[in-house]
Scaffold this motif. Structure first.
Motif, short mmCIF file in Angstrom:
data_model
loop_
_atom_site.label_atom_id
_atom_site.label_comp_id
_atom_site.label_asym_id
_atom_site.label_seq_id
_atom_site.Cartn_x
_atom_site.Cartn_y
_atom_site.Cartn_z
N PHE A 8 37.83 42.64 30.91
CA PHE A 8 37.95 41.61 31.85
C PHE A 8 38.60 40.52 30.95
CE2 PHE A 8 35.37 38.03 34.25
CZ PHE A 8 36.58 37.56 34.54
N ILE A 9 39.65 40.26 31.15
CA ILE A 9 40.35 39.12 30.66
C ILE A 9 40.42 37.61 31.95
CG2 ILE A 9 42.30 38.19 29.63
CD1 ILE A 9 42.75 40.74 28.51
N LEU A 10 40.00 36.54 31.05
CA LEU A 10 39.98 35.10 31.99
C LEU A 10 40.63 34.36 31.19
CD1 LEU A 10 38.74 33.77 34.30
CD2 LEU A 10 36.84 32.91 32.82
N VAL A 11 42.05 33.65 31.82
CA VAL A 11 42.75 32.93 31.14
C VAL A 11 42.91 31.59 32.21
CG1 VAL A 11 43.93 34.57 29.93
CG2 VAL A 11 44.83 33.84 32.42
N GLY A 12 43.55 30.71 31.68
CA GLY A 12 43.91 29.53 32.31
C GLY A 12 44.38 28.31 31.51
N PRO A 13 44.73 27.17 31.81
CA PRO A 13 44.90 26.11 30.93
C PRO A 13 43.94 25.40 30.29
CG PRO A 13 45.24 25.47 33.16
CD PRO A 13 44.95 26.88 33.18
N THR A 14 44.17 24.64 29.36
CA THR A 14 42.96 23.68 28.82
C THR A 14 42.31 22.81 29.63
OG1 THR A 14 42.43 22.37 26.79
CG2 THR A 14 44.44 21.98 27.89
N ALA A 15 40.98 22.76 29.72
CA ALA A 15 40.14 21.68 30.64
C ALA A 15 40.13 22.47 31.96
CB ALA A 15 40.84 20.22 30.50
N VAL A 16 40.61 23.41 32.24
CA VAL A 16 40.31 23.93 33.65
C VAL A 16 38.93 24.43 34.08
CG1 VAL A 16 40.85 26.59 33.39
CG2 VAL A 16 41.71 25.26 35.55
N GLY A 17 38.09 24.69 33.10
CA GLY A 17 36.66 25.01 33.10
C GLY A 17 36.43 26.48 32.73
N LYS A 18 37.24 27.18 32.00
CA LYS A 18 37.07 28.69 31.50
C LYS A 18 35.62 28.80 30.71
CE LYS A 18 40.78 28.50 28.87
NZ LYS A 18 41.48 27.58 29.13
N THR A 19 35.21 27.82 30.06
CA THR A 19 33.85 28.29 29.19
C THR A 19 32.78 28.15 30.16
OG1 THR A 19 34.84 26.91 27.54
CG2 THR A 19 32.17 26.97 27.54
N SER A 20 32.56 27.07 31.25
CA SER A 20 31.33 27.42 31.86
C SER A 20 31.40 28.53 32.86
CB SER A 20 31.15 25.86 32.75
OG SER A 20 32.45 25.81 33.51
N THR A 21 32.87 28.80 33.48
CA THR A 21 32.96 29.84 34.35
C THR A 21 32.80 31.28 33.61
OG1 THR A 21 34.92 28.79 35.50
CG2 THR A 21 34.67 30.88 36.25
N SER A 22 33.10 31.26 32.56
CA SER A 22 32.92 32.61 31.73
C SER A 22 31.35 32.83 31.58
CB SER A 22 33.69 32.65 30.49
OG SER A 22 33.26 31.50 29.70
N ILE A 23 30.76 31.84 31.25
CA ILE A 23 29.37 32.10 30.81
C ILE A 23 28.57 32.28 32.35
CG2 ILE A 23 26.92 30.83 30.30
CD1 ILE A 23 28.98 29.42 28.30
N ASN A 24 28.87 31.65 33.33
CA ASN A 24 28.53 32.47 34.51
C ASN A 24 28.69 33.86 34.92
OD1 ASN A 24 26.96 29.80 35.38
ND2 ASN A 24 28.89 29.10 36.33
N LEU A 25 29.92 34.24 34.66
CA LEU A 25 30.51 35.48 34.81
C LEU A 25 29.67 36.57 33.89
CD1 LEU A 25 34.27 34.50 35.51
CD2 LEU A 25 32.74 35.79 36.91
N ALA A 26 29.48 35.92 32.69
CA ALA A 26 28.83 36.92 31.66
C ALA A 26 27.51 37.22 32.36
CB ALA A 26 28.61 36.47 30.26
N LYS A 27 26.89 36.39 32.74
CA LYS A 27 25.39 36.34 33.47
C LYS A 27 25.44 37.59 34.54
CE LYS A 27 23.24 32.01 32.39
NZ LYS A 27 22.71 31.02 33.15
N GLN A 28 26.48 37.28 35.35
CA GLN A 28 26.63 38.11 36.54
C GLN A 28 27.05 39.44 36.28
OE1 GLN A 28 28.26 36.56 40.23
NE2 GLN A 28 28.27 34.40 39.32
N LEU A 29 28.02 39.71 35.21
CA LEU A 29 28.58 41.14 34.91
C LEU A 29 27.86 41.87 33.81
CD1 LEU A 29 32.23 40.02 35.45
CD2 LEU A 29 30.83 41.56 37.01
N ASN A 30 26.71 41.26 33.23
CA ASN A 30 26.10 41.56 32.09
C ASN A 30 27.07 41.87 31.02
OD1 ASN A 30 23.79 42.71 30.41
ND2 ASN A 30 24.59 44.75 30.92
N GLY A 31 27.73 40.63 30.62
CA GLY A 31 28.82 40.88 29.55
C GLY A 31 28.50 39.86 28.20
#
Length: 315
Positions: A8-31
């Motif tokens: 799973f790859i999550l991309v986007g521009p700086t400051a769009v919110g990748k960090t917080s979104t990715s941590i939520n996703l890691a919890k949901q997907l056991n990642g």
């Protein structure tokens, strides 16, 4: 036939919110998360890189953050090698590898079948063109590139000295324009079954967030961070020290411009960087884009993305 590995790859521009979104996703997907950010890999460079904090990680393991010192070289080939190793380690634990970041070439090293061991290299040619760029300016070497490889010249930004020189080096070493090999460059990586997601938002709002982030970095101590790096003996001309947020403060400390101008340039160049990131990723039609503002909150956004990833990867 070998079964493809899920990625799973999550991309986007700086400051769009990748960090917080990715941590939520890691919890949901056991990642677990592998950073694809060319600046967050450096130790001691925390504020200017908007590096994920231990508190923000919420117990989610992160890789390729704080792994090397600011004076160490680190290429896309190095990233590819380490990232592939970490992906395997994560999968052995029966967890989902989640690559998160905005450094296009790092991401490309995983989603495309790039073999860096076959990279063409000619140090003498490179030094010659570097000397010409330093002496006569980027316009001079760009004109040389236009004569031999107009497609690459149109694709490469005038300020990107490194890539202009690389394109010249490839042409003069092989007799063929780099754009010719670039057309065959985008072959999907056969190792992975990829769920590729991009985050975006209204451009004006994104730019406001970038401006706010710069102000926050100053409040949190970016100036002291840069001074500490210099005091530790890290040279101002290192690739790491020329990153966004560092070179502008260094130029102010060196008296090249006043503080207000340094901040103005940093905000402007950060906005331009975000625009380039979006342009880079928009070229890949495999990316499923999510507008972060169309969801009621961050949990809703990550839930929608997680559902897409599960379906895409049969996970």
């Amino acid at each position: 036939m070998t079964k493809k590995k899920p990625l799973f790859i999550l991309v986007g521009p700086t400051a769009v919110g990748k960090t917080s979104t990715s941590i939520n996703l890691a919890k949901q997907l056991n990642g677990e998360i592998i950073s694809a950010d060319s600046m967050q890999i450096y130790k001691y460079m925390d504020i200017g890189t908007a590096k994920v904090t231990d508190e923000e990680k919420q117990g989610i393991k992160h890789y390729l953050v704080d792994e090397i010192f600011p004076n160490e070289k680190f290429s896309a080939a190095d990233f590819q090698k380490r990232a592939n190793k970490y992906i395997s380690q994560i999968l052995v634990k029966d967890k989902m590898p989640i690559v998160v970041g905005g450094t296009g070439l790092y991401v490309n090293s995983l989603v495309y079948d790039l073999d860096f061991t076959k990279a063409i290299s000619n140090n003498e040619l490179r030094k010659k063109f570097e000397s010409e760029a330093s002496r006569y300016g980027n316009d001079y070497v760009m004109e040389k590139l236009k004569e031999v490889d107009l497609k690459s010249a149109k694709r490469i930004h005038i300020n990107d000295t490194k890539r202009i020189i690389r394109a010249l080096e490839v042409y003069h070493e092989t007799g063929k324009p780099m754009s010719e090999s670039y057309n065959n460059f985008r072959k999907p990586n056969p190792l992975y079954d990829i769920a590729f997601v991009g985050l975006y938002m209204d451009r004006k709002k994104l730019y406001d967030r970038i401006n706010y982030r710069v102000d926050k970095m100053i409040e949190e101590g970016l100036i002291d961070e840069v001074k500490n790096l210099i005091n530790m003996g890290y040279d101002k001309d290192l690739a790491s020290m020329q990153g966004l947020g560092y070179k502008e403060i260094i130029n102010w400390l060196d008296g090249k411009y006043d503080f207000e101008e340094a901040i103005r340039i940093l905000k402007r160049d950060s906005r331009r960087f975000a625009k380039r990131q979006l342009t880079w990723f928009r070229r890949d039609n495999r990316i499923k884009w999510f507008d972060v503002e169309k969801c009621s909150d961050k949990k809703d956004l990550s839930k929608n993305i997680a559902n897409y990833v599960r379906k895409k990867l049969n996970y």
